[in-house]
Write a protein that holds these residues in place. Structure first.
Motif, PDB file in Angstrom:
ATOM      1  N   PRO A 188       0.827  -1.220   0.000  1.00 17.62           N
ATOM      2  CA  PRO A 188       0.000   0.000   0.000  1.00 17.62           C
ATOM      3  C   PRO A 188       0.858   1.266   0.000  1.00 17.62           C
ATOM      4  N   LEU A 233      -5.427   1.288   5.815  1.00 16.62           N
ATOM      5  CA  LEU A 233      -4.429   0.519   5.085  1.00 16.62           C
ATOM      6  C   LEU A 233      -4.651  -0.961   5.349  1.00 16.62           C
ATOM      7  N   PRO A 234      -4.504  -1.783   4.321  1.00 19.46           N
ATOM      8  CA  PRO A 234      -4.616  -3.224   4.589  1.00 19.46           C
ATOM      9  C   PRO A 234      -3.318  -3.727   5.217  1.00 19.46           C
ATOM     10  N   LEU A 235      -3.319  -3.795   6.562  1.00 19.42           N
ATOM     11  CA  LEU A 235      -2.089  -4.190   7.257  1.00 19.42           C
ATOM     12  C   LEU A 235      -2.120  -5.647   7.670  1.00 19.42           C
TER      13      LEU A 235
END
Lengths: 642, 313
Positions: free
Chosen positions: B271, B310-312
């Motif tokens: 990201p 955010l895709p964490l």
């Protein structure tokens, strides 16, 4: 947009009123006047927006008032000075400018005022005021914090809603605690001050002498006398026995305590009642005529069916009575006729003449009673509480001239004539009738239902109840209840059921009941077969557990996170601690974090973790172990990874 | 661990360039490299004298690609760019003389000074990668990249590029003033045009083409794909924006993010890569509401991104 300031001002006044109103009836005139004046001047000044009186002036003005009441304070008079000072201080604060500090003082003073009102009265209305006060204080405290930040702050309606909602959460969340604390906290059953120092006793209704002719009219008060939980009865049976008058001087009837013994034979249906008398200084215990037994400790029972409390009631009473009567009580042995034939040495001539007329009518008691009944019925007597005969000749006047009076006139003249005619009799004081409260299943008896009737001893039948007032020509209007209850009465009854429930379950809830509950629980536990109990409660228990588990899972899905999420969270926390980089809200990507941290461990962790994550695969075991190793190194602060 | 044996040379070239020649212009260089890797064009909007031309020259010099330059003016004709057929009297027929656009890297300086007709011809060539003159189609060389500049402050006598044509630029960026210390060094060192002129190429055309195919192979995970999509959707729902990002813009976001990941030495898109190029790819394509046309588009994009998780994990 709403100005916080106007909200807090309104709340402050309402809180002040919540403290004032319950205390107001118990205040003397001066604090009352000051309180009203303070409130009005405060409202006026708040409207104008200027406060000419500075707060130091007010503070100085309170000092002499305080000194005055401090001098008044004594052991005999401890309460009035204190509540007067409280009320005046509240008034002064209400009249001044409402700064944050002053508002807080108003809240505290209102609380004290409300609390001190409970010294006088334990009515359920107290709960309403207390609830209101607590909710609004919680609200106002939150709003005051805003006002403290910015005096002229305004908020939009949605924001205000959110503020109010979260402010209300506090007291609402405290309500379950109330349920928990109620059974275990100590309590008083009577208003501490007021009950020990009763106000001037009640003037109408039930008294310990019967003296017709002392007043030309009587005011009827509808204050509550007692409540009786029992099944509904026919109206003609609703004679509540209080005391018995056995001595007369021709006008006044009194009771002497040396009463010859009787051996009554109770027949007829037993009626069980639980009586809840209102606290008063009267010691006589009321029960439905005629009480056979009364379950209460420290009670003196007289042979004529009168129950009296020995000593003073220390708490709100309630007792169970069982009564049996169909209007007459037979006696096993004959009674002391002489005792019940006592008369004053001289009777008015007209009464003596009437008595001898009765004697001529027949030889036995029942004929004579019937003759007198007939005399009353046909005599055109009216029931009235106004325009009464007065003075020493009151009974004579009633019988032969005015021909109108209330129950005391009817009963005492009837009894006097009976005695003069040689029929033993006595007066019974108590209550007649009562409103049956369908909702609560009890009779509500007020002081205006106080009544006096006659018990005549008729050889063969025993003591027979005769109500001379029922011989009045207008008896039907007075004694028969109206066909349908008015709306007002119905509302009153509904409110009263709440009052009764409050008294029963809150005020009368005492240490004994606390012990009873504990014992009950204890015996349940002792008597129970553990295995059986477990088996029977297992489904409930499992159900509760499942429910709780589901709720928990729904609330805390984070507890069931994957291995990746767990290790990432640990990593983020550690980065936050070690490198002082905020990870939560900044929306930083992993690589951004790595470059901010500028640390080889962090970079390696990110490389491994992101490599797996953004390849859409899970961490392999080796990777996972390595990540944990890196975290350990990070924690220990080692710069090199072996 | 998962790093493939990526190049590399290509990454190194840009490191060298920004370290040795163009200090303080890392960002515009990185974006230029991304444009080159994706095969798109870049529009540099900034004041004169901040090194727009130098960057373009350096880019050409370091890659060894041919370089053409067009200084746009209001009387510039399309044929001045594309070239024209000239009658060869000795051979007795027309022969095609290619214009400056027939180069690998073309600098269109002050593109907004050209009249719309010329702009249109240029942009058509950029899109089609070929030029048709008098019925004959001439393909443009590969790699082909336009490095256009425009001066945002000087608006008199200019023709603003319409939105549809702005969309043809993969990236749009500024340069900005160099940091204080850096600027002092630059002043002390003097211009670097001469040094750039004598720069030896560090990569070959073939290497660039190889890098391009590597960029195509960079892995774009579903998570990052959703992230990109969320950004695009958010621009379409935003209050200040009349028209959000198109599907072409979304494709470009993904492509440039791949290139950015490649430059960062990874074979997957994170990201962070998307964030690093989002403003350059998106801002110039947004059509703001009429009353908000002066709003800072880069700022709007940054706010939108800050609002997307955010895709964490």
């Amino acid at each position: 947009m709403v100005a916080i300031r106007s909200l807090t001002t309104i709340l402050t006044y309402v809180i002040g009123l919540c403290g004032m109103i319950p205390l107001f009836p118990w205040l003397t005139t001066f604090p009352r006047v000051i309180l009203v004046a303070g409130l009005l001047s405060g409202l006026w000044q708040d409207r104008r927006g200027s406060w000419p009186m500075k707060s130091w002036m007010q503070n100085v003005a309170i000092v002499p008032v305080f000194l005055f009441y401090a001098l008044q304070f004594s052991r005999a008079n401890p309460i009035q000075p204190v509540i007067s000072v409280l009320a005046i201080m509240l008034a002064v604060r209400l009249s001044g400018e409402k700064s944050v500090r002053h508002s807080l003082q108003i809240f505290a003073l209102s609380m004290f005022c409300l609390a001190s009102s409970s010294l006088f009265d334990l009515s359920p209305v107290f709960l309403i005021y207390l609830g209101l006060l607590l909710f609004m204080v919680a609200l106002a405290l939150v709003l005051l914090t805003f006002q403290n930040q910015d005096y002229a702050m305004t908020v939009s309606m949605p924001d205000l809603k959110r503020i109010l909602f979260s402010a209300l959460l506090m007291p609402i969340l405290a309500v379950p605690l109330l349920l928990f604390f109620f059974p275990i906290m100590p309590r008083t059953q009577l208003p501490l001050w007021h009950f020990l120092n009763p106000p001037v006793s009640r003037t109408t209704g039930y008294s310990d002498t019967v003296e017709p002719g002392s007043q030309s009219s009587i005011a009827e008060s509808r204050t509550l006398a007692f409540r009786a939980e029992m099944p509904r009865q026919a109206l003609g049976q609703l004679y509540w026995r209080g005391t018995v008058f056995n001595r007369t001087d021709g006008i006044k009837w009194t009771r002497i305590d040396r009463i010859p013994s009787e051996q009554p034979v109770f027949t007829g249906q037993t009626v069980m009642q639980v009586i809840f008398p209102e606290p008063s200084a009267v010691r006589t215990l009321i029960a439905l005529d005629r009480p056979a037994s009364l379950a209460l400790q420290r009670v003196k029972r007289s042979p004529d069916g009168v129950f009296e409390l020995i000593g003073r009631a220390e708490r709100r009473l309630s007792y169970t009575a069982s009564s049996q009567s169909n209007g007459s009580i037979a006696q096993r042995n004959s009674i002391n006729r002489l005792f019940y034939l006592q008369l004053p040495p001289r009777l008015p001539d007209r009464i003596t003449a009437l008595a001898s007329e009765i004697v001529r009518a027949g030889k036995d008691d029942s004929t004579r009673v019937a003759y007198l009944e007939n005399y009353f019925r046909s005599g055109g007597y009216r029931y009235s509480t106004r325009d009464l005969a007065t003075g020493v000749r009151a009974l004579e006047q009633f019988l032969f001239e005015k021909k109108q009076g209330h129950c005391e006139f009817f009963a005492s003249s009837f009894a006097l004539l009976l005695r003069a005619a040689g029929v033993p009799c006595r007066l019974v004081g108590g209550y007649l009738g009562g409103e049956f409260n369908q909702m609560g299943g009890y009779y509500l008896v007020t002081d205006d239902k106080a009544h006096v009737w006659v018990e005549a001893y008729i050889e063969g039948s025993g003591w027979v109840r005769i109500d001379p007032s029922s011989f009045a020509t207008n008896a039907g209007d007075v004694w028969m209840p109206p066909g349908s209850r008015s709306l007002r009465l119905r509302i009153t009854l509904a409110v009263d059921s709440f009052n009764h429930a409050w008294n029963r379950s809150v005020i009368a809830y005492d240490f004994e009941q606390q012990i009873t509950i504990v014992r009950h629980v204890g015996s349940l536990l002792q008597g129970a077969n553990p295995a059986k109990m477990l088996r029977s409660s297992a489904p409930y228990f499992a159900g509760c557990l499942l429910l709780a588990g589901l709720l928990f899972a729904a609330r805390r899905a984070s507890l069931f996170r994957s291995r990746e999420q767990r290790i990432l969270n640990r990593f983020l926390r550690m980065v936050e601690e070690k490198f002082d980089i905020s990870t939560g809200m900044s929306g930083k990507g992993l690589f951004e974090l790595a470059s901010s941290a500028d640390n080889s461990h962090v970079s390696e962790f990110v490389a491994i973790y992101a490599g797996a994550l953004y390849h859409d695969r899970r961490l392999t075991d080796e990777e996972y172990l390595r990540l944990r190793q890196i975290l350990r190194f990070l924690k220990d602060g080692k710069s090199k990874i072996p | 661990m998962n790093q493939p044996a990526l190049p590399h040379a290509f990454t190194k070239v840009f490191e060298t360039l920004s370290r040795d020649y163009l200090q303080g212009k890392e960002e515009v260089l990185r974006l230029s490299a991304i444009a080159l890797l994706v095969g798109g064009h870049i529009l540099v909007e900034d004041l004169p004298g901040l090194g727009k031309t130098t960057v373009a020259l350096a880019l050409a010099g370091v890659t060894g690609l041919s370089f053409g330059r067009v200084q746009c003016t209001s009387d510039l004709l399309p044929s001045d760019i594309t070239g024209l057929s000239i009658f060869n009297r000795e051979e007795g027929h027309f022969s095609f003389q290619p214009g400056p656009i027939f180069n690998n890297i073309v600098l269109l300086d002050e593109i907004n000074r050209a009249m719309p007709r010329t702009q249109s011809a240029m942009l058509e060539a950029m899109e089609e990668r070929r030029v048709t003159i008098e019925g004959v189609t001439h393909p443009l060389p590969n790699p082909f990249m336009v490095f256009a500049t425009q001066n945002p402050s000087d608006q008199s006598g200019t023709f603003l590029l319409p939105e549809s044509q702005l969309d043809r630029f993969l990236l749009c960026t500024g340069i900005g003033y160099p940091a204080e210390q850096l600027e002092r060094e630059i002043i002390a060192g003097g211009g670097i045009r001469e040094r750039i002129g004598s720069m030896a190429p560090l990569v070959t055309s073939a290497e660039i083409m190889a890098a391009r195919s590597n960029v195509q192979a960079v892995y774009l995970s579903d998570k990052v794909l959703s992230y990109i999509h969320n950004i695009v959707l958010a621009t379409r729902a935003h209050d200040l924006i009349l028209t959000g990002l198109s599907t072409r813009a979304a494709i470009n976001l993904a492509q440039t993010a791949k290139a950015a990941a490649f430059l960062a030495g990874r074979d997957y898109v994170a990201p962070d890569d998307v964030k690093s190029i989002a403003v350059a790819v998106s801002a110039h394509r947004l059509v703001m509401r009429s009353d908000m046309s002066t709003a800072d588009r880069g700022g709007v994009i940054r706010t939108i991104i800050a609002g997307i998780a955010l895709p964490l994990a």
